[in-house]
Design a protein around this motif. Sequence first.
Motif, PDB file in Angstrom:
ATOM      1  N   ALA B  72       0.866  -1.187   0.000  1.00 54.66           N
ATOM      2  CA  ALA B  72       0.000   0.000   0.000  1.00 54.66           C
ATOM      3  C   ALA B  72       0.898   1.232   0.000  1.00 54.66           C
ATOM      4  O   ALA B  72       2.088   1.134   0.316  1.00 54.66           O
ATOM      5  CB  ALA B  72      -0.925   0.030   1.224  1.00 54.66           C
ATOM      6  N   ALA B  73       0.318   2.374  -0.367  1.00 50.73           N
ATOM      7  CA  ALA B  73       1.070   3.629  -0.372  1.00 50.73           C
ATOM      8  C   ALA B  73       0.264   4.722   0.320  1.00 50.73           C
ATOM      9  O   ALA B  73      -0.968   4.749   0.233  1.00 50.73           O
ATOM     10  CB  ALA B  73       1.397   4.063  -1.799  1.00 50.73           C
ATOM     11  N   GLY B  74       0.974   5.620   0.997  1.00 52.92           N
ATOM     12  CA  GLY B  74       0.354   6.802   1.579  1.00 52.92           C
ATOM     13  C   GLY B  74       0.918   8.039   0.900  1.00 52.92           C
ATOM     14  O   GLY B  74       2.122   8.149   0.700  1.00 52.92           O
ATOM     15  N   ILE B  75       0.040   8.934   0.508  1.00 50.71           N
ATOM     16  CA  ILE B  75       0.456  10.198  -0.120  1.00 50.71           C
ATOM     17  C   ILE B  75      -0.160  11.332   0.681  1.00 50.71           C
ATOM     18  O   ILE B  75      -1.368  11.318   0.948  1.00 50.71           O
ATOM     19  CB  ILE B  75      -0.041  10.297  -1.582  1.00 50.71           C
ATOM     20  N   ILE B  76       0.651  12.296   1.066  1.00 53.54           N
ATOM     21  CA  ILE B  76       0.098  13.485   1.719  1.00 53.54           C
ATOM     22  C   ILE B  76       0.538  14.729   0.962  1.00 53.54           C
ATOM     23  O   ILE B  76       1.635  14.783   0.414  1.00 53.54           O
ATOM     24  CB  ILE B  76       0.505  13.585   3.204  1.00 53.54           C
ATOM     25  N   VAL B  77      -0.366  15.696   0.905  1.00 55.66           N
ATOM     26  CA  VAL B  77      -0.126  16.932   0.158  1.00 55.66           C
ATOM     27  C   VAL B  77      -0.661  18.111   0.979  1.00 55.66           C
ATOM     28  O   VAL B  77      -1.500  17.932   1.863  1.00 55.66           O
ATOM     29  CB  VAL B  77      -0.827  16.913  -1.223  1.00 55.66           C
ATOM     30  N   PRO B  78      -0.218  19.332   0.659  1.00 53.22           N
ATOM     31  CA  PRO B  78      -0.755  20.515   1.338  1.00 53.22           C
ATOM     32  C   PRO B  78      -2.039  21.011   0.649  1.00 53.22           C
ATOM     33  O   PRO B  78      -2.464  20.440  -0.348  1.00 53.22           O
ATOM     34  CB  PRO B  78       0.362  21.542   1.180  1.00 53.22           C
ATOM     35  N   GLY B  79      -2.619  22.050   1.221  1.00 58.37           N
ATOM     36  CA  GLY B  79      -3.799  22.678   0.598  1.00 58.37           C
ATOM     37  C   GLY B  79      -5.091  22.137   1.173  1.00 58.37           C
ATOM     38  O   GLY B  79      -5.140  21.645   2.285  1.00 58.37           O
ATOM     39  N   ILE B  80      -6.150  22.242   0.364  1.00 62.08           N
ATOM     40  CA  ILE B  80      -7.446  21.703   0.762  1.00 62.08           C
ATOM     41  C   ILE B  80      -7.540  20.285   0.218  1.00 62.08           C
ATOM     42  O   ILE B  80      -7.382  20.074  -0.979  1.00 62.08           O
ATOM     43  CB  ILE B  80      -8.611  22.539   0.189  1.00 62.08           C
ATOM     44  N   VAL B  81      -7.765  19.329   1.102  1.00 60.03           N
ATOM     45  CA  VAL B  81      -7.737  17.921   0.736  1.00 60.03           C
ATOM     46  C   VAL B  81      -9.038  17.257   1.175  1.00 60.03           C
ATOM     47  O   VAL B  81      -9.426  17.374   2.333  1.00 60.03           O
ATOM     48  CB  VAL B  81      -6.546  17.230   1.435  1.00 60.03           C
ATOM     49  N   ASP B  82      -9.698  16.596   0.257  1.00 59.46           N
ATOM     50  CA  ASP B  82     -10.846  15.766   0.615  1.00 59.46           C
ATOM     51  C   ASP B  82     -10.374  14.325   0.637  1.00 59.46           C
ATOM     52  O   ASP B  82     -10.315  13.664  -0.403  1.00 59.46           O
ATOM     53  CB  ASP B  82     -11.985  15.969  -0.393  1.00 59.46           C
ATOM     54  N   SER B  83     -10.026  13.848   1.822  1.00 60.33           N
ATOM     55  CA  SER B  83      -9.414  12.519   1.918  1.00 60.33           C
ATOM     56  C   SER B  83     -10.436  11.420   1.647  1.00 60.33           C
ATOM     57  O   SER B  83     -10.073  10.343   1.176  1.00 60.33           O
ATOM     58  CB  SER B  83      -8.771  12.333   3.290  1.00 60.33           C
ATOM     59  N   VAL B  84     -11.704  11.679   1.937  1.00 58.62           N
ATOM     60  CA  VAL B  84     -12.726  10.655   1.702  1.00 58.62           C
ATOM     61  C   VAL B  84     -12.890  10.423   0.202  1.00 58.62           C
ATOM     62  O   VAL B  84     -12.902   9.282  -0.271  1.00 58.62           O
ATOM     63  CB  VAL B  84     -14.065  11.066   2.351  1.00 58.62           C
ATOM     64  N   ALA B  85     -12.969  11.494  -0.561  1.00 58.94           N
ATOM     65  CA  ALA B  85     -13.109  11.366  -2.013  1.00 58.94           C
ATOM     66  C   ALA B  85     -11.765  11.091  -2.698  1.00 58.94           C
ATOM     67  O   ALA B  85     -11.726  10.716  -3.867  1.00 58.94           O
ATOM     68  CB  ALA B  85     -13.730  12.640  -2.586  1.00 58.94           C
ATOM     69  N   GLY B  86     -10.649  11.294  -1.959  1.00 61.54           N
ATOM     70  CA  GLY B  86      -9.333  11.081  -2.561  1.00 61.54           C
ATOM     71  C   GLY B  86      -8.927  12.178  -3.523  1.00 61.54           C
ATOM     72  O   GLY B  86      -8.183  11.947  -4.475  1.00 61.54           O
ATOM     73  N   VAL B  87      -9.395  13.389  -3.237  1.00 63.20           N
ATOM     74  CA  VAL B  87      -9.202  14.505  -4.174  1.00 63.20           C
ATOM     75  C   VAL B  87      -8.386  15.635  -3.543  1.00 63.20           C
ATOM     76  O   VAL B  87      -8.632  16.024  -2.396  1.00 63.20           O
ATOM     77  CB  VAL B  87     -10.589  15.050  -4.613  1.00 63.20           C
ATOM     78  N   GLY B  88      -7.409  16.124  -4.304  1.00 61.51           N
ATOM     79  CA  GLY B  88      -6.724  17.353  -3.932  1.00 61.51           C
ATOM     80  C   GLY B  88      -7.571  18.515  -4.416  1.00 61.51           C
ATOM     81  O   GLY B  88      -7.589  18.815  -5.614  1.00 61.51           O
ATOM     82  N   VAL B  89      -8.328  19.128  -3.500  1.00 65.51           N
ATOM     83  CA  VAL B  89      -9.324  20.126  -3.899  1.00 65.51           C
ATOM     84  C   VAL B  89      -8.658  21.394  -4.410  1.00 65.51           C
ATOM     85  O   VAL B  89      -9.039  21.947  -5.430  1.00 65.51           O
ATOM     86  CB  VAL B  89     -10.260  20.452  -2.708  1.00 65.51           C
ATOM     87  N   TYR B  90      -7.610  21.823  -3.684  1.00 61.77           N
ATOM     88  CA  TYR B  90      -6.993  23.102  -4.047  1.00 61.77           C
ATOM     89  C   TYR B  90      -5.622  23.204  -3.391  1.00 61.77           C
ATOM     90  O   TYR B  90      -5.458  22.897  -2.222  1.00 61.77           O
ATOM     91  CB  TYR B  90      -7.888  24.251  -3.564  1.00 61.77           C
TER      92      TYR B  90
END
Lengths: 311, 311
Positions: B72-90
């Motif tokens: 498995a892999a974990g990815i983390i990013v800055p900004g607005i993140v919707d972790s449930v949908a798996g989307v980098g919002v902004y």
Amino acid sequence: MVLGAAESPVLSFDVGGTDIKAGLVDAKGVVLGMRRVPTPLDPARPGEAVVERLAELAAELAAEFPGTPAKAAGIIVPGIVDSVAGVGVYSANLGWRNFPFTAEAQKRLGIPVAFDHDVRSAAAVEHALGGSREFSDVVVMVVGTGIAAAVFSGGKAVTAGGFAGELGHAQVPDPDAGPGGTAATILEAVGSAGAIAKRYQRISGNKVNGARSVLLRATSGDALAERVWAEAMDALAFTICQCVNIIGTEAVVIGGGLAEAGEDLLQPLRARVEQTLDFQRRPHLIRAQLGQDAGLLGAALNARALLGGGQ
Amino acid sequence: MVLGAAESPVLSFDVGGTDIKAGLVDAKGVVLGMRRVPTPLDPARPGEAVVERLAELAAELAAEFPGTPAKAAGIIVPGIVDSVAGVGVYSANLGWRNFPFTAEAQKRLGIPVAFDHDVRSAAAVEHALGGSREFSDVVVMVVGTGIAAAVFSGGKAVTAGGFAGELGHAQVPDPDAGPGGTAATILEAVGSAGAIAKRYQRISGNKVNGARSVLLRATSGDALAERVWAEAMDALAFTICQCVNIIGTEAVVIGGGLAEAGEDLLQPLRARVEQTLDFQRRPHLIRAQLGQDAGLLGAALNARALLGGGQ
């Protein structure tokens, strides 16, 4: 006919800074025998005096409705409330510190007691039935003489041992500060209905009968009234934006006396919030739908939760 | 020997504004093959470019550790993140809007991907292992070039669809405002390490190498440096008090570059918070304990949660 516990009415007490409202609330949320009496203020034994008054009210209601004895009671009070421990931690207006309301009231009333915060309980009903029910991250503000609030995150009430929702004491820029920029005051001192009336009287020298009079003067071209109203809107919007930035609030429900201003309140708040926020959520600003009885209904709901379903 | 999934290492990626950190993280939290590469900036396809770089890093790590494939892999990013949908919002710095990180990365990597916010993920590890673990209502602030935060209420992360914890963009009184009183700016523009250096340079005309230099000058009697440092403390304390009033925060953990100032940061913050609050909770102010690897550990923890226990 003997009613099961779930259908029985419950005793409901909304203890405010001025009055206690009391009634029996049936399973459909109908309030029976509603009465309002002054809140007893006994500086030596503030909590005991309130519980004694509640016992008198319970006896009156039992005499008025002899066929339907209450099987549980809900009590709500202002201030800092630890509902889990059943303790009134602190009330500035009513004077108690760490008074064990649940234990003392159960002793007096002889039935299970649910003890909780007034605004949080009323807000839970408002949130369940009112305009914010489709949202998960919600703040319900009651803006009257003072300002209290209930905070919901992910659909659940944020309690923090009773310390959450103290929006009235959150800092805002002080419009009365002299040159220099960073002096702060608290929201309640600028944005409450009480503050609007007081600040206008102080600044203008004119006596007014509440925030509603200030709004009337503002809409009739009184520049000082316009300024005081605008500064109240600035302060309320400032605190709403803090909620958005800290906990991603998506809806703010505003109740209490100031909400009677309707769009004269909501429209300037929306404009200011829109101007302040950038990439953040734009919270829906909604007027509370439930009136003065929301507290009694909230207390009743808390009491009913003690009874469980069926019996 | 074939390892069960729970013992397998997981791929961990901490995508920052400048660098991507990558490594394999074993079940004990040891980082293997740690590497750091520049974050690709492709304005036309910012999300795609990052995922392509992650796939290259995954291939390198697979070649370096052929015996222990990541499950498995974990990815983390800055900004607005919707972790449930798996989307980098902004992300203001990295340029994406609504990029489906989980779906795209799973396609490229061929294993399940946990996608989440960088500071929230690092903060979850800090909160689990650091000085705030005994508290339920906690804010973890990362104060560096900017300011990001993770908010915990009742022991749980407050996410609000990715919009919670934007403390860097919360309003504070503007110390650069002229006479008049109520002008506001955002916390990041006054209280971040980046702002401290920038404001001092602007006000004094002296070039400095970061907030640490400003602190050194302040403690050596440079009045302008003292002023800029004090104004940063005012702004940070202002926002901390907002958290206390809105959600009853009982502990604030401060990490990031500015936390290296230690008691020169915490002591003035404590004094200001104490002076501002009245009947409210006094939050414990605590320095973060985990260092630069907290993000990688947080991403790994998210990835490991996908695998479940046992197999």
